[in-house]
Design a protein around this motif. Structure first.
Motif, PDB file in Angstrom:
ATOM      1  N   ALA A   1       0.855  -1.185   0.000  1.00 14.71           N
ATOM      2  CA  ALA A   1       0.000   0.000   0.000  1.00 14.71           C
ATOM      3  C   ALA A   1       0.894   1.239   0.000  1.00 14.71           C
ATOM      4  O   ALA A   1       1.928   1.264   0.653  1.00 14.71           O
ATOM      5  CB  ALA A   1      -0.892  -0.015   1.232  1.00 14.71           C
ATOM      6  N   GLU A   2       0.482   2.208  -0.750  1.00 19.57           N
ATOM      7  CA  GLU A   2       1.322   3.384  -0.908  1.00 19.57           C
ATOM      8  C   GLU A   2       1.491   4.123   0.419  1.00 19.57           C
ATOM      9  O   GLU A   2       0.526   4.485   1.075  1.00 19.57           O
ATOM     10  CB  GLU A   2       0.682   4.308  -1.930  1.00 19.57           C
ATOM     11  CG  GLU A   2       1.697   5.163  -2.649  1.00 19.57           C
ATOM     12  CD  GLU A   2       1.037   5.960  -3.750  1.00 19.57           C
ATOM     13  OE1 GLU A   2       1.121   7.176  -3.689  1.00 19.57           O
ATOM     14  OE2 GLU A   2       0.407   5.334  -4.633  1.00 19.57           O
ATOM     15  N   VAL A   3       2.720   4.307   0.796  1.00 19.49           N
ATOM     16  CA  VAL A   3       2.983   5.052   2.020  1.00 19.49           C
ATOM     17  C   VAL A   3       2.901   6.533   1.678  1.00 19.49           C
ATOM     18  O   VAL A   3       3.555   7.013   0.764  1.00 19.49           O
ATOM     19  CB  VAL A   3       4.381   4.716   2.577  1.00 19.49           C
ATOM     20  CG1 VAL A   3       4.673   5.565   3.811  1.00 19.49           C
ATOM     21  CG2 VAL A   3       4.476   3.245   2.912  1.00 19.49           C
ATOM     22  N   GLU A   4       2.071   7.225   2.416  1.00 23.22           N
ATOM     23  CA  GLU A   4       1.857   8.621   2.085  1.00 23.22           C
ATOM     24  C   GLU A   4       2.914   9.486   2.765  1.00 23.22           C
ATOM     25  O   GLU A   4       2.963   9.604   3.967  1.00 23.22           O
ATOM     26  CB  GLU A   4       0.445   9.034   2.494  1.00 23.22           C
ATOM     27  CG  GLU A   4      -0.575   8.200   1.729  1.00 23.22           C
ATOM     28  CD  GLU A   4      -1.988   8.586   2.062  1.00 23.22           C
ATOM     29  OE1 GLU A   4      -2.259   9.781   2.163  1.00 23.22           O
ATOM     30  OE2 GLU A   4      -2.811   7.676   2.222  1.00 23.22           O
ATOM     31  N   ALA A   5       3.739  10.057   1.935  1.00 28.90           N
ATOM     32  CA  ALA A   5       4.912  10.767   2.443  1.00 28.90           C
ATOM     33  C   ALA A   5       4.537  12.029   3.200  1.00 28.90           C
ATOM     34  O   ALA A   5       5.289  12.510   4.035  1.00 28.90           O
ATOM     35  CB  ALA A   5       5.837  11.112   1.294  1.00 28.90           C
ATOM     36  N   GLU A   6       3.330  12.539   2.918  1.00 25.27           N
ATOM     37  CA  GLU A   6       2.966  13.806   3.532  1.00 25.27           C
ATOM     38  C   GLU A   6       2.609  13.677   5.022  1.00 25.27           C
ATOM     39  O   GLU A   6       2.398  14.672   5.695  1.00 25.27           O
ATOM     40  CB  GLU A   6       1.794  14.433   2.780  1.00 25.27           C
ATOM     41  CG  GLU A   6       0.687  13.447   2.564  1.00 25.27           C
ATOM     42  CD  GLU A   6      -0.463  13.994   1.735  1.00 25.27           C
ATOM     43  OE1 GLU A   6      -0.901  15.104   2.035  1.00 25.27           O
ATOM     44  OE2 GLU A   6      -0.913  13.298   0.817  1.00 25.27           O
ATOM     45  N   VAL A   7       2.553  12.458   5.524  1.00 22.67           N
ATOM     46  CA  VAL A   7       2.204  12.281   6.932  1.00 22.67           C
ATOM     47  C   VAL A   7       3.256  12.972   7.800  1.00 22.67           C
ATOM     48  O   VAL A   7       4.445  12.760   7.633  1.00 22.67           O
ATOM     49  CB  VAL A   7       2.162  10.794   7.321  1.00 22.67           C
ATOM     50  CG1 VAL A   7       1.709  10.637   8.759  1.00 22.67           C
ATOM     51  CG2 VAL A   7       1.266  10.041   6.392  1.00 22.67           C
ATOM     52  N   GLU A   8       2.772  13.785   8.692  1.00 23.37           N
ATOM     53  CA  GLU A   8       3.718  14.463   9.563  1.00 23.37           C
ATOM     54  C   GLU A   8       3.825  13.695  10.866  1.00 23.37           C
ATOM     55  O   GLU A   8       2.933  13.732  11.693  1.00 23.37           O
ATOM     56  CB  GLU A   8       3.232  15.884   9.850  1.00 23.37           C
ATOM     57  CG  GLU A   8       3.378  16.795   8.640  1.00 23.37           C
ATOM     58  CD  GLU A   8       2.556  18.052   8.818  1.00 23.37           C
ATOM     59  OE1 GLU A   8       2.505  18.549   9.954  1.00 23.37           O
ATOM     60  OE2 GLU A   8       1.976  18.506   7.825  1.00 23.37           O
ATOM     61  N   THR A   9       4.880  12.979  11.000  1.00 20.25           N
ATOM     62  CA  THR A   9       5.087  12.297  12.268  1.00 20.25           C
ATOM     63  C   THR A   9       6.322  12.897  12.928  1.00 20.25           C
ATOM     64  O   THR A   9       7.355  13.057  12.299  1.00 20.25           O
ATOM     65  CB  THR A   9       5.287  10.776  12.070  1.00 20.25           C
ATOM     66  OG1 THR A   9       6.094  10.594  10.932  1.00 20.25           O
ATOM     67  CG2 THR A   9       3.974  10.074  11.879  1.00 20.25           C
ATOM     68  N   GLU A  10       6.146  13.219  14.150  1.00 12.43           N
ATOM     69  CA  GLU A  10       7.234  13.845  14.886  1.00 12.43           C
ATOM     70  C   GLU A  10       8.345  12.842  15.133  1.00 12.43           C
ATOM     71  O   GLU A  10       8.087  11.685  15.423  1.00 12.43           O
ATOM     72  CB  GLU A  10       6.706  14.283  16.251  1.00 12.43           C
ATOM     73  CG  GLU A  10       6.372  15.743  16.340  1.00 12.43           C
ATOM     74  CD  GLU A  10       5.930  16.069  17.759  1.00 12.43           C
ATOM     75  OE1 GLU A  10       5.720  17.239  18.025  1.00 12.43           O
ATOM     76  OE2 GLU A  10       5.806  15.144  18.581  1.00 12.43           O
ATOM     77  N   ALA A  11       9.560  13.299  15.053  1.00 11.92           N
ATOM     78  CA  ALA A  11      10.673  12.421  15.394  1.00 11.92           C
ATOM     79  C   ALA A  11      10.611  12.152  16.893  1.00 11.92           C
ATOM     80  O   ALA A  11      10.384  13.046  17.684  1.00 11.92           O
ATOM     81  CB  ALA A  11      11.984  13.086  15.033  1.00 11.92           C
ATOM     82  N   GLU A  12      10.734  10.903  17.227  1.00 14.25           N
ATOM     83  CA  GLU A  12      10.638  10.549  18.632  1.00 14.25           C
ATOM     84  C   GLU A  12      11.989  10.745  19.312  1.00 14.25           C
ATOM     85  O   GLU A  12      13.026  10.681  18.678  1.00 14.25           O
ATOM     86  CB  GLU A  12      10.264   9.069  18.705  1.00 14.25           C
ATOM     87  CG  GLU A  12       9.394   8.739  19.855  1.00 14.25           C
ATOM     88  CD  GLU A  12       8.970   7.286  19.720  1.00 14.25           C
ATOM     89  OE1 GLU A  12       9.485   6.492  20.490  1.00 14.25           O
ATOM     90  OE2 GLU A  12       8.168   6.975  18.819  1.00 14.25           O
ATOM     91  N   GLU A  13      11.944  10.980  20.586  1.00 13.12           N
ATOM     92  CA  GLU A  13      13.209  11.133  21.310  1.00 13.12           C
ATOM     93  C   GLU A  13      13.812   9.763  21.562  1.00 13.12           C
ATOM     94  O   GLU A  13      13.362   9.026  22.426  1.00 13.12           O
ATOM     95  CB  GLU A  13      12.954  11.802  22.662  1.00 13.12           C
ATOM     96  CG  GLU A  13      12.720  13.285  22.560  1.00 13.12           C
ATOM     97  CD  GLU A  13      12.525  13.864  23.945  1.00 13.12           C
ATOM     98  OE1 GLU A  13      13.475  13.799  24.734  1.00 13.12           O
ATOM     99  OE2 GLU A  13      11.433  14.339  24.232  1.00 13.12           O
ATOM    100  N   ASP A  14      14.739   9.382  20.772  1.00 11.27           N
ATOM    101  CA  ASP A  14      15.326   8.055  20.935  1.00 11.27           C
ATOM    102  C   ASP A  14      16.565   8.114  21.825  1.00 11.27           C
ATOM    103  O   ASP A  14      17.456   8.846  21.563  1.00 11.27           O
ATOM    104  CB  ASP A  14      15.715   7.490  19.571  1.00 11.27           C
ATOM    105  CG  ASP A  14      14.467   7.224  18.744  1.00 11.27           C
ATOM    106  OD1 ASP A  14      13.392   7.129  19.345  1.00 11.27           O
ATOM    107  OD2 ASP A  14      14.589   7.116  17.515  1.00 11.27           O
TER     108      ASP A  14
END
Lengths: 138, 199
Positions: free
Chosen positions: A125-138
């Motif tokens: 399924a096409e991954v939608e690049a526009e998704v804004e996911t915050e970088a997690e504090e790793d």
């Protein structure tokens, strides 16, 4: 895996589009786990069930007590038999084979394995690049 | 059953032995799981006598009838949990991003899930789970998403023609389970969302 779930499983190998349901059962080990009889829930489920697929699958595992067509008048004995076959009969081991492409899906410890390797699977399924996911504090 | 009783009874659900980093295997806490199931049941009557599926079930804390996961060891734990709690759940090992689940449409009323958030080289997987859940559920989908994606999800819901309601904003306490976690735990703001199909 119970037959109620088997009724929803279809081969999904890339390009395998016809005659890919129901998956045929082989080398099955069955167990009966009794559960409470709930005729209302069972009746609500009946219209969703693919009866022909269910009958042929039940036959494959040696259950021959079901009519070829869903009877018009449904009595309690019929529902109790159906309850036993659909909800209490578990396929613990075995395999499911597609009639069209012969792909085998194993069943282990009661769990059907529908995973395919990359070549067999349809395009991801096409991954939608526009998704804004915050970088997690790793 | 009251909410507090449900939450306390869920404390005994077994968790991952060896969580897999790539699959973002964080367990849903009993606190969150209890709230999700309780709300779906008592406010919307979407659980009892319904066919309820859990997409990406992990240890199975949200599982009720049908539970799907890509990891067989997670399903093994979930299976034990459900059997300990006397819940009849059917498990299927499958990849939700690849399996079209064609025959599942119309066979599932409600989906309750805590999908991967899509922060580990799998950006967008949360939306793939959500889209698939909305294709399949006939009534409603309950899901957890990072609050930072709320605007995006609300916009998507509109485009997909489904109602979306933010039921609560919660803290998702991600405990230190992996070596790269420096802090003991990290709180992520998470939205508990309910989606309803429009007729």
């Amino acid at each position: 895996m119970r037959l109620v779930v088997h009724n929803m499983l279809q081969c999904h190998v890339k390009g395998c589009d016809s005659n890919n349901f129901p998956l045929r059962l082989f080398d099955v080990e069955l167990e009966i786990h009794e559960i409470e009889f709930n005729p209302q829930f069972l009746q609500s489920l009946l219209p969703k069930l693919d009866w022909n697929a269910f009958i042929s699958t039940a036959n494959q595992i040696g259950i021959t007590s079901l009519p070829q067509a869903l009877p018009e008048e449904i009595d309690e004995d019929f529902l109790k038999n159906l309850h036993r076959i659909l909800f209490e009969t578990h396929i613990m081991q075995g395999k499911m084979v597609c009639s069209n492409c012969s792909h085998e899906y194993p069943i282990k410890e009661g769990i059907p394995n529908m995973l395919l390797n990359e070549e067999e699977a349809e395009e991801e399924a096409e991954v939608e690049a526009e998704v804004e996911t915050e970088a997690e504090e790793d | 059953m009251r909410l507090k009783e449900l939450e306390s009874s869920l404390q005994d659900v077994a968790v991952f032995d060896k969580p897999k980093f790539k699959l973002e295997q964080y367990c849903t806490s009993p606190h969150l799981a209890a709230r999700m199931l309780f709300t779906a049941h008592s406010n919307y009557d979407d659980i009892e006598s319904k066919t309820v599926a859990d997409f990406g079930c992990g240890c199975g804390i949200l599982s009720y009838n049908l539970a799907l996961d890509i990891d067989s060891s997670a399903l093994c734990i979930a299976q034990k949990n459900c059997s300990n709690y006397d819940v009849d759940v059917d498990f299927v090992l499958t990849d939700l991003t690849l399996d079209p689940l064609r025959r599942w449409t119309d066979n599932v009323d409600t989906i309750v899930m805590n999908p991967p958030f899509g922060t580990k080289n799998n950006k967008g997987i949360d939306m793939i789970f959500l889209k698939k859940a909305l294709e399949i559920a006939t009534t409603s989908v309950y899901s957890l998403h990072k609050s930072s994606t709320r605007e995006y999800i609300l916009k998507k819901a509109q485009a997909w023609n489904v109602e979306c309601e933010v039921l609560a904003e919660l803290k998702f306490d991600v405990p230190m389970m992996y070596k790269f976690h420096k802090k003991k735990s990290v709180d992520i703001n998470v939205d508990f969302l309910r989606f309803e199909k429009k007729e």
